[in-house]
Design a protein around this motif. Sequence first.
Motif, PDB file in Angstrom:
ATOM      1  N   LEU A  41       0.834  -1.199   0.000  1.00 27.64           N
ATOM      2  CA  LEU A  41       0.000   0.000   0.000  1.00 27.64           C
ATOM      3  C   LEU A  41       0.870   1.250   0.000  1.00 27.64           C
ATOM      4  CD1 LEU A  41      -2.681   1.509   0.257  1.00 27.64           C
ATOM      5  CD2 LEU A  41      -2.582   1.125   2.736  1.00 27.64           C
ATOM      6  N   ALA A  42       1.926   1.230   0.805  1.00 30.01           N
ATOM      7  CA  ALA A  42       2.828   2.380   0.874  1.00 30.01           C
ATOM      8  C   ALA A  42       3.480   2.640  -0.486  1.00 30.01           C
ATOM      9  CB  ALA A  42       3.901   2.151   1.936  1.00 30.01           C
ATOM     10  N   ARG A  43       3.864   1.581  -1.185  1.00 34.13           N
ATOM     11  CA  ARG A  43       4.469   1.752  -2.506  1.00 34.13           C
ATOM     12  C   ARG A  43       3.475   2.354  -3.492  1.00 34.13           C
ATOM     13  NH1 ARG A  43       7.448  -4.175  -2.575  1.00 34.13           N
ATOM     14  NH2 ARG A  43       9.350  -3.540  -1.452  1.00 34.13           N
ATOM     15  N   GLY A  44       2.237   1.906  -3.416  1.00 32.93           N
ATOM     16  CA  GLY A  44       1.220   2.477  -4.298  1.00 32.93           C
ATOM     17  C   GLY A  44       1.019   3.965  -4.063  1.00 32.93           C
ATOM     18  N   LEU A  45       1.034   4.368  -2.797  1.00 31.52           N
ATOM     19  CA  LEU A  45       0.879   5.792  -2.475  1.00 31.52           C
ATOM     20  C   LEU A  45       2.089   6.592  -2.956  1.00 31.52           C
ATOM     21  CD1 LEU A  45      -0.632   5.466   1.113  1.00 31.52           C
ATOM     22  CD2 LEU A  45      -1.823   6.127  -0.983  1.00 31.52           C
ATOM     23  N   ILE A  46       3.276   6.000  -2.871  1.00 33.66           N
ATOM     24  CA  ILE A  46       4.482   6.666  -3.365  1.00 33.66           C
ATOM     25  C   ILE A  46       4.374   6.896  -4.866  1.00 33.66           C
ATOM     26  CG2 ILE A  46       6.928   6.253  -3.885  1.00 33.66           C
ATOM     27  CD1 ILE A  46       7.216   5.132  -1.074  1.00 33.66           C
ATOM     28  N   VAL A  47       3.879   5.910  -5.595  1.00 33.98           N
ATOM     29  CA  VAL A  47       3.706   6.060  -7.045  1.00 33.98           C
ATOM     30  C   VAL A  47       2.706   7.173  -7.350  1.00 33.98           C
ATOM     31  CG1 VAL A  47       2.816   4.933  -9.122  1.00 33.98           C
ATOM     32  CG2 VAL A  47       4.391   3.706  -7.618  1.00 33.98           C
ATOM     33  N   ILE A  48       1.603   7.207  -6.630  1.00 37.45           N
ATOM     34  CA  ILE A  48       0.597   8.252  -6.848  1.00 37.45           C
ATOM     35  C   ILE A  48       1.212   9.632  -6.624  1.00 37.45           C
ATOM     36  CG2 ILE A  48      -1.502   9.285  -5.890  1.00 37.45           C
ATOM     37  CD1 ILE A  48      -2.540   6.446  -5.397  1.00 37.45           C
ATOM     38  N   VAL A  74       6.904  -0.864  -9.475  1.00 38.77           N
ATOM     39  CA  VAL A  74       6.137   0.204 -10.117  1.00 38.77           C
ATOM     40  C   VAL A  74       5.093  -0.388 -11.061  1.00 38.77           C
ATOM     41  CG1 VAL A  74       6.262   2.150 -11.732  1.00 38.77           C
ATOM     42  CG2 VAL A  74       7.958   1.937  -9.902  1.00 38.77           C
ATOM     43  N   ARG A  75       5.497  -1.408 -11.816  1.00 31.36           N
ATOM     44  CA  ARG A  75       4.566  -2.027 -12.770  1.00 31.36           C
ATOM     45  C   ARG A  75       3.356  -2.619 -12.043  1.00 31.36           C
ATOM     46  NH1 ARG A  75       7.850  -5.123 -14.791  1.00 31.36           N
ATOM     47  NH2 ARG A  75       8.482  -3.921 -16.620  1.00 31.36           N
ATOM     48  N   ARG A  76       3.591  -3.297 -10.910  1.00 34.80           N
ATOM     49  CA  ARG A  76       2.476  -3.885 -10.157  1.00 34.80           C
ATOM     50  C   ARG A  76       1.567  -2.804  -9.589  1.00 34.80           C
ATOM     51  NH1 ARG A  76       6.642  -7.297  -8.356  1.00 34.80           N
ATOM     52  NH2 ARG A  76       6.805  -6.144  -6.399  1.00 34.80           N
ATOM     53  N   CYS A  77       2.161  -1.721  -9.082  1.00 38.75           N
ATOM     54  CA  CYS A  77       1.352  -0.615  -8.544  1.00 38.75           C
ATOM     55  C   CYS A  77       0.472  -0.010  -9.639  1.00 38.75           C
ATOM     56  CB  CYS A  77       2.257   0.463  -7.946  1.00 38.75           C
ATOM     57  SG  CYS A  77       3.094  -0.017  -6.416  1.00 38.75           S
ATOM     58  N   LEU A  78       1.059   0.237 -10.805  1.00 35.25           N
ATOM     59  CA  LEU A  78       0.301   0.839 -11.902  1.00 35.25           C
ATOM     60  C   LEU A  78      -0.776  -0.112 -12.416  1.00 35.25           C
ATOM     61  CD1 LEU A  78       3.184   2.588 -13.862  1.00 35.25           C
ATOM     62  CD2 LEU A  78       1.351   3.711 -12.583  1.00 35.25           C
ATOM     63  N   TYR A  79      -0.464  -1.389 -12.437  1.00 32.58           N
ATOM     64  CA  TYR A  79      -1.462  -2.379 -12.868  1.00 32.58           C
ATOM     65  C   TYR A  79      -2.684  -2.312 -11.951  1.00 32.58           C
ATOM     66  CZ  TYR A  79      -3.644  -6.882 -13.895  1.00 32.58           C
ATOM     67  OH  TYR A  79      -4.545  -7.866 -14.225  1.00 32.58           O
ATOM     68  N   THR A  80      -2.438  -2.272 -10.632  1.00 33.17           N
ATOM     69  CA  THR A  80      -3.534  -2.214  -9.662  1.00 33.17           C
ATOM     70  C   THR A  80      -4.298  -0.908  -9.777  1.00 33.17           C
ATOM     71  OG1 THR A  80      -2.253  -3.607  -8.151  1.00 33.17           O
ATOM     72  CG2 THR A  80      -4.105  -2.403  -7.216  1.00 33.17           C
ATOM     73  N   LEU A  81      -3.571   0.222  -9.841  1.00 35.28           N
ATOM     74  CA  LEU A  81      -4.221   1.526  -9.944  1.00 35.28           C
ATOM     75  C   LEU A  81      -5.044   1.629 -11.225  1.00 35.28           C
ATOM     76  CD1 LEU A  81      -1.291   3.801  -8.701  1.00 35.28           C
ATOM     77  CD2 LEU A  81      -3.442   3.363  -7.504  1.00 35.28           C
ATOM     78  N   THR A  82      -4.540   1.063 -12.311  1.00 35.60           N
ATOM     79  CA  THR A  82      -5.271   1.086 -13.578  1.00 35.60           C
ATOM     80  C   THR A  82      -6.536   0.245 -13.492  1.00 35.60           C
ATOM     81  OG1 THR A  82      -3.217   1.427 -14.818  1.00 35.60           O
ATOM     82  CG2 THR A  82      -5.106   0.578 -16.050  1.00 35.60           C
ATOM     83  N   LYS A  83      -6.440  -0.931 -12.903  1.00 37.29           N
ATOM     84  CA  LYS A  83      -7.613  -1.797 -12.759  1.00 37.29           C
ATOM     85  C   LYS A  83      -8.708  -1.134 -11.921  1.00 37.29           C
ATOM     86  CE  LYS A  83      -6.580  -5.495 -15.121  1.00 37.29           C
ATOM     87  NZ  LYS A  83      -7.394  -5.893 -16.290  1.00 37.29           N
ATOM     88  N   LEU A  84      -8.289  -0.325 -10.932  1.00 30.64           N
ATOM     89  CA  LEU A  84      -9.250   0.344 -10.055  1.00 30.64           C
ATOM     90  C   LEU A  84      -9.713   1.686 -10.608  1.00 30.64           C
ATOM     91  CD1 LEU A  84      -7.593  -0.416  -6.590  1.00 30.64           C
ATOM     92  CD2 LEU A  84      -9.552  -1.560  -7.633  1.00 30.64           C
ATOM     93  N   GLY A  85      -9.150   2.114 -11.736  1.00 31.25           N
ATOM     94  CA  GLY A  85      -9.574   3.358 -12.360  1.00 31.25           C
ATOM     95  C   GLY A  85      -8.885   4.604 -11.872  1.00 31.25           C
ATOM     96  N   PHE A  86      -7.822   4.452 -11.065  1.00 30.32           N
ATOM     97  CA  PHE A  86      -7.121   5.617 -10.536  1.00 30.32           C
ATOM     98  C   PHE A  86      -5.975   6.082 -11.434  1.00 30.32           C
ATOM     99  CE2 PHE A  86      -8.784   3.715  -6.522  1.00 30.32           C
ATOM    100  CZ  PHE A  86      -9.629   4.761  -6.180  1.00 30.32           C
ATOM    101  N   ALA A  87      -5.555   5.262 -12.393  1.00 36.21           N
ATOM    102  CA  ALA A  87      -4.473   5.616 -13.312  1.00 36.21           C
ATOM    103  C   ALA A  87      -4.722   4.920 -14.641  1.00 36.21           C
ATOM    104  CB  ALA A  87      -3.115   5.206 -12.736  1.00 36.21           C
ATOM    105  N   GLY A  88      -3.948   5.322 -15.650  1.00 35.82           N
ATOM    106  CA  GLY A  88      -4.087   4.710 -16.958  1.00 35.82           C
ATOM    107  C   GLY A  88      -3.013   5.217 -17.893  1.00 35.82           C
ATOM    108  N   ALA A  89      -2.892   4.558 -19.046  1.00 32.19           N
ATOM    109  CA  ALA A  89      -1.899   4.950 -20.049  1.00 32.19           C
ATOM    110  C   ALA A  89      -2.578   4.986 -21.406  1.00 32.19           C
ATOM    111  CB  ALA A  89      -0.727   3.982 -20.062  1.00 32.19           C
ATOM    112  N   GLU A  90      -2.646   6.187 -22.011  1.00 34.79           N
ATOM    113  CA  GLU A  90      -3.303   6.331 -23.300  1.00 34.79           C
ATOM    114  C   GLU A  90      -2.558   5.585 -24.399  1.00 34.79           C
ATOM    115  OE1 GLU A  90      -6.138   7.550 -23.682  1.00 34.79           O
ATOM    116  OE2 GLU A  90      -6.458   8.597 -21.778  1.00 34.79           O
ATOM    117  N   ASP A  91      -1.218   5.660 -24.360  1.00 36.07           N
ATOM    118  CA  ASP A  91      -0.419   5.034 -25.418  1.00 36.07           C
ATOM    119  C   ASP A  91       0.197   3.707 -24.973  1.00 36.07           C
ATOM    120  OD1 ASP A  91       1.420   5.908 -23.609  1.00 36.07           O
ATOM    121  OD2 ASP A  91       2.569   7.151 -24.996  1.00 36.07           O
ATOM    122  N   GLY A  92      -0.184   3.257 -23.803  1.00 39.86           N
ATOM    123  CA  GLY A  92       0.342   1.986 -23.317  1.00 39.86           C
ATOM    124  C   GLY A  92       1.663   2.070 -22.604  1.00 39.86           C
TER     125      GLY A  92
END
Length: 283
Positions: A41-48, A74-92
């Motif tokens: 959780l702490a790592r996810g907040l750091i990424v945000i 970082v990849r795992r954090c972004l994967y989770t945030l993207t699945k939950l709708g908090f982050a995303g990548a337009e160009d992948g």
Amino acid sequence: MPLPLTPAAPTAEKPELPAPPATPASSLDVYTGDPNFMTSLARGLIVIQAFSQATPQMTISQLSVKTGLSRAAVRRCLYTLTKLGFAGAEDGSRYSLRPRLLTLSQTYTTSNSLSSAAQPILERMSATLRESFSVATLDGDDIVYIARTAGTRVMAVDLHIGSRLPAYCTSMGRVLLAYLPPDELETYLARAVLTPHTTRTITSVEKLRLALRNVRRNGYALVDQELEVGLRSLAVPVYGPSGRVAATVNLSGNAPRMPVYDMQTRFLPYLRNAALELGAFLR
């Protein structure tokens, strides 16, 4: 006959390697071994928190460098945030935060009684005086805006609820520092890095001490172009039920348009009345 002793060749001292630069990830080291601490959780907040106005979009590699986390983490954090709708990548490849993240800040502002009470008070003053008013609290070495109205654009940076500024060179920060318990203030002064933002910025600990003493004596802080050229600000304390300063109310304006005398005579009474109203609400 014993052979004469020859002095040993001096051992070359190994040069000390510089300490690796501190990163957000390294701040988690103090929690190593704590079974109740959720590192993921702490790592996810750091990424945000790595995203900012200057870097709204970043790749996994860029986030890894900025946070100090491994690319895999970082990849795992972004994967989770993207699945939950908090982050995303337009160009992948270049990620950014999504509007859904605003629900987290909205939850704070609606559940925090001080923030909820402050907003209508600031809006009333802004409607009357056509100026920018804010309420902030202290978080570490920074002030954090918890309520704000912008009558006019007074800074190059667009400020909003959640914005952070250094405490030592802002009027709200000076108020919050001035009323800290002595031991907490000394701890802050021992670690503070007083970076000059303008030629007027106080960068001496002793001069800052004097400025804080003046705040306590006068009951307000007036900072003249120390954070940004052309920006002048005035702040007063908001007292909580325990008698400790819980927050601060601030007015910011353009220095040529807002003389110091006007701030002290015309606007200071409004700020003090707003602080009393907020303090009464907290009680």
